[in-house]
Design an enzyme around this catalytic site. Structure first.
Site, PDB file in Angstrom:
ATOM      1  N   ASP A  86     -23.902   2.007 -16.100  1.00  0.00           N
ATOM      2  CA  ASP A  86     -22.544   2.380 -15.685  1.00  0.00           C
ATOM      3  C   ASP A  86     -22.605   3.634 -14.823  1.00  0.00           C
ATOM      4  OD1 ASP A  86     -22.071   4.943 -17.499  1.00  0.00           O
ATOM      5  OD2 ASP A  86     -23.168   3.472 -18.667  1.00  0.00           O
TER       6      ASP A  86
ATOM      7  N   ASP B 274     -20.776   6.330 -15.539  1.00  0.00           N
ATOM      8  CA  ASP B 274     -20.106   7.322 -16.378  1.00  0.00           C
ATOM      9  C   ASP B 274     -18.608   7.323 -16.048  1.00  0.00           C
ATOM     10  OD1 ASP B 274     -20.466   9.118 -18.503  1.00  0.00           O
ATOM     11  OD2 ASP B 274     -20.299  10.813 -17.163  1.00  0.00           O
TER      12      ASP B 274
HETATM   13  N1  LIG Z   1     -22.304   7.155 -19.387  1.00  0.00           N
HETATM   14  C1  LIG Z   1     -23.115   7.336 -20.417  1.00  0.00           C
HETATM   15  N2  LIG Z   1     -23.148   8.535 -21.054  1.00  0.00           N
HETATM   16  C2  LIG Z   1     -23.992   8.726 -22.103  1.00  0.00           C
HETATM   17  N3  LIG Z   1     -24.818   7.788 -22.569  1.00  0.00           N
HETATM   18  C3  LIG Z   1     -24.812   6.595 -21.979  1.00  0.00           C
HETATM   19  N4  LIG Z   1     -25.516   5.476 -22.220  1.00  0.00           N
HETATM   20  C4  LIG Z   1     -25.140   4.549 -21.340  1.00  0.00           C
HETATM   21  N5  LIG Z   1     -24.179   5.034 -20.506  1.00  0.00           N
HETATM   22  C5  LIG Z   1     -23.974   6.312 -20.889  1.00  0.00           C
END
Ligand SMILES: Nc1ncnc2[nH]cnc12
Ligand SMILES: CSC[C@H]1O[C@H](OP(=O)(O)O)[C@H](O)[C@@H]1O
Length: 302
Positions: free
Chosen positions: A225, A227
């Protein structure tokens, strides 16, 4: 075969444990490795308590492997609840010299798209008070963590990843947050300003302990992703992470297999001797119990 402790039970000495050269720590989405042969499960006891679950021991391309799901088989442990010391100590007891850590991460850079693999070379630790050293209890040691990832092992993984067709990003910084909540937009912007490449909640604690245990460590980080900083993407959700993970878990297994066949027997890196000049306390001052507990780690120096 469970390792037994206690006065009435026969204890299995370290020399009798099956010795695995390579450890694989599976993160979110990676709970087993079907390609292992000659498989058996083993519970390993440690002076730091219980690991995340039983180890799956087996061979991959003829190489002995110890696999552990860091959140437990049913993903029951939060990142903050994982007993990292027990996990890493057990790996050491099992004779592991190199660890491949598979993790889901958020991407903090446009170029690291979901589905890509990052192989970071640095960590930034924003965890809060995790138990991340084997030392204390009468023994003081300070290892170097300037280069927390084994560059030799990371190079092998990068080559393996390319060979199986993954899009990879070599180097960069993995910021390890405490979680379990994902970041706020403000935090995400600050992290981007710091030049962070990927964000996760688990790896720095493992890397620190691996270094103290003289085990080479590298991360195979699957970007799941963006974030919550990306203008055209929704903020990260578990659904988003799991979807990308399920689409890519086969890729991480292929990378592990391709990496294992590229690893030779010996290690030329400095990880193998990380403790050589790190222990401050003279052997004569280390309490007997601490000496005995830490034998798999400090045995060759005292
Ligand atoms: N955006 C994110 N922040 C922290 N840990 C994660 N693991 C997968 N995506 C994450
Ligand atoms: C399930 S999303 C957040 C979760 O995923 C990552 O876990 P791991 O490093 O074990 O793959 C991240 O660190 C969080 O623990």
């Amino acid at each position: 075969m469970a390792e037994k402790r206690g006065s009435k039970k026969r204890s299995v000495s370290r020399s009798k444990l099956p010795q695995a050269r390579i450890g694989v720590i599976g993160g979110s989405g990676l709970y087993q490795m079907e390609s292992l042969k000659e498989v058996r499960e083993m519970a390993v006891s440690t002076p730091f308590g219980k690991p995340s679950g039983k180890f799956i021991l087996g061979t991959l391309e003829g190489v002995p492997i110890a696999f552990l799901a860091r959140h437990g088989q049913g993903h029951t442990l939060l990142p903050s609840e994982i007993n990292y010391r027990a996990n890493l100590f057990a790996m050491k007891k099992l004779g592991v010299e190199r660890i491949l850590s598979v993790s889901a991460v958020g991407s903090m850079k446009e170029a690291i798209a979901p589905g890509h693999i990052a192989i970071p070379s640095q960590f930034y630790d924003l965890t809060k008070g995790r138990k991340s050293t084997f030392f204390g209890q009468g023994i003081v040691a300070h290892v170097s963590l300037a280069d927390p990832i084994c560059s030799e092992l990371a190079g092998i993984v990068a080559e393996a990843s390319e060979a199986v067709g993954a899009t990879i990003h070599r180097g960069g910084t993995y910021l390890c947050m405490e979680g379990p909540q994902f970041s706020t937009r403000a935090e995400s912007e600050v992290h981007r300003g710091w030049g962070v490449d990927v964000i996760g909640m688990t790896n720095v604690t493992e890397a620190k302990l691996a270094r103290e245990a003289e085990i080479c460590y590298t991360t195979i980080a699957l970007a799941t992703d963006y974030d919550c900083w990306h203008v055209s993407e929704e903020p990260v959700t578990v659904e988003m992470v799991i979807k990308t993970l399920l689409e890519n878990v086969a890729l991480s297994k292929k990378i592990i297999q391709a990496a294992v066949v590229r690893m030779g027997e010996g290690r030329r890196c400095a990880c193998a001797e990380a403790l050589k000049h790190a222990i401050v306390t003279p052997a004569s001052a280390i309490p007997k119990k601490t000496k005995a507990d830490l034998k798999p780690i400090i045995g060759k120096y005292i």
